[in-house]
Design a protein around this motif. Structure first.
Motif, PDB file in Angstrom:
ATOM      1  N   LYS A 262      64.349   9.632  31.442  1.00  0.00           N
ATOM      2  CA  LYS A 262      64.889  10.105  32.710  1.00  0.00           C
ATOM      3  C   LYS A 262      65.723  11.356  32.533  1.00  0.00           C
ATOM      4  O   LYS A 262      65.683  12.277  33.364  1.00  0.00           O
TER       5      LYS A 262
ATOM      6  N   THR B  88      59.567  10.909  39.966  1.00  0.00           N
ATOM      7  CA  THR B  88      60.060   9.943  38.983  1.00  0.00           C
ATOM      8  C   THR B  88      59.437  10.243  37.625  1.00  0.00           C
ATOM      9  O   THR B  88      58.422  10.955  37.538  1.00  0.00           O
TER      10      THR B  88
ATOM     11  N   ASN C 186      65.166  14.767  34.580  1.00  0.00           N
ATOM     12  CA  ASN C 186      66.225  15.268  35.466  1.00  0.00           C
ATOM     13  C   ASN C 186      66.689  16.669  35.070  1.00  0.00           C
ATOM     14  O   ASN C 186      66.995  17.503  35.932  1.00  0.00           O
TER      15      ASN C 186
END
Length: 427
Positions: free
Chosen positions: A133, A187, A137
């Motif tokens: 993640k 995602t 990000n």
């Protein structure tokens, strides 16, 4: 096939283009994916490229990857996201020194190619097979900043808005990055799916410009793609479309200091047509340089625009005219632009044609001046069925006749006029 390059098939929809050039101190090696410019996939594809350009399993942090690039004599790694007609082109490229300048006769080109292969086929993944993640990000933030920067450049913004309006409902209307909102919603699973889709279905071109050995690089990528279950889908070609009987006029009002005027002309000429060089010449005579009709008349003589130029976008079957223009002058500017197009169609452009032919020829041959220029040249043709060298393109330009330019100018049909003007004018 063109004598300036060598082409090898490495798999279904996978090829290697080698452009031997021993006169440079650096080599350019890239891996590019060409896929349909789809509104549901563009953002995820763009983010996937950025993520794999920042880390891999072998180099799990950006600093670790930077150290490896420094070890390769300061090699420069760049992700590039382009739009070519109905295709999104995503390229991962490395600039590295030529092997002749390395210590101990190291094969820097082969090591650079191995690094590209590692980034693509061995991404940094969690145990569940998804991207981390924090990596997603980090690159998500950078991509959103890039999208916002383009929106803040009103010349670029106006051009994109013309594309959106003129090609509404067509792939050409889609941004190569997707939207900031689409990027923000992605995602890690979306990004992983996008990378898999690119590796399995996109057209893939490995480009090598310079004097490094091609054999090793060819074998490296042939082996890597032999392990992939390919479901190749050829890049789409923009279909012919007619301009409306009456041009569409679209106006946006925003807080801008200088108005932008953009005109989109449909051109009934296939991107791979033998007549495309004539259309390029016609667009150049119309608005390509300081000798052109638009520069001399619309900008200089009538002072209607701060800048005014025309560009042939071959892959989109279009000619786009861009102007910096005050709102009070826009109606006059549109009228004069169409008047100057009519002059080219009538053949009142002999001196402009002579200057244009020399200018285009010089520009095409200047592509040979840098390895980056050559790489970009061939990358722009990734969605085509074949490749032409700058020299072949220059020969085609030399063969264009004055009558060809007249006929090509007749193919331009005004489709959309976009105006970006100050909100204060409406108050």
């Amino acid at each position: 096939m063109d004598n300036d390059l060598e082409k090898y098939t490495l798999g279904e929809g996978v090829e290697l283009i080698a452009v031997p050039a021993g006169r440079f101190k650096t080599n350019e090696i890239s891996v590019s994916f060409a896929t349909e410019l789809h509104p549901q996939h563009a953002a995820a594809n763009a983010l996937a490229l950025r993520v794999i350009a920042s880390v891999s399993r072998s180099y799990p942090t950006p600093s670790a990857l930077s150290r490896e690039l420094a070890y390769l004599y300061g090699a420069d790694l760049q992700p590039l996201i382009m739009k070519s007609g109905a295709s999104q082109v995503l390229s991962l490229g490395l600039t590295c020194i030529d092997d002749r300048y390395s210590m101990d006769a190291q094969s820097i080109g082969a090591q650079a190619a191995a690094l590209l292969c590692d980034l693509i086929f061995h991404p940094r993944l969690q145990e569940d097979g998804q991207f981390f993640k924090e990596d997603v990000n980090r690159e998500k933030e950078q991509l959103i900043q890039q999208i916002c920067a383009e929106e803040n450049d009103k010349r670029v913004y106006a051009y994109h808005r013309l594309e959106e309006e003129m090609f509404r409902g067509e792939p050409c209307s889609v941004s190569r990055f997707g939207t900031a909102e689409q990027v923000a919603a992605l995602t890690p699973a979306d990004v992983r799916e996008a990378l898999t889709r690119l590796v399995e279905t996109a057209k893939v071109v490995v480009t090598v410009v310079g004097s490094c050995g091609v054999g090793q690089i060819k074998d490296l990528f042939a082996d890597a793609f032999s392990a992939v279950s390919r479901r190749y889908a050829a890049p789409p070609v923009v279909a012919a479309a007619s301009a409306p009987e009456e041009p569409r006029f679209v106006t946006d009002r925003e807080n801008v200091k200088q108005g932008k005027l953009v005109l989109g002309f449909r051109v009934d000429c296939a991107p791979d047509s033998a007549f495309a060089p004539a259309v390029r010449s016609a667009a150049d005579v119309f608005g390509g340089g300081p000798y052109s009709k638009l520069f001399v008349h619309v900008r200089e003589k009538m002072s209607l625009c701060y800048y005014c130029s025309a560009r042939y976008v071959r892959a989109m079957r279009a000619v786009i005219v861009q102007c910096g223009c005050e709102e009070k002058n826009m109606e006059k500017a549109v009228k004069e632009i169409l008047t100057q197009l009519a002059e080219v169609q009538k053949g009142n452009c002999e001196s402009e044609f002579a200057s244009s032919k020399a200018g285009i020829g010089d520009t095409l041959l200047s592509v040979y001046d840098t390895p980056q220029g050559l790489e970009t040249w061939y990358l722009s043709q990734i969605a085509d069925g074949d490749y032409k060298s700058p020299r072949t393109a220059a020969e085609e330009n030399s063969a264009v006749t004055f009558e060809d330019v007249q006929r090509a100018a007749g193919l331009l049909k005004l489709d959309t006029v976009y105006r970006l003007v100050s909100a204060k004018e409406a108050e």
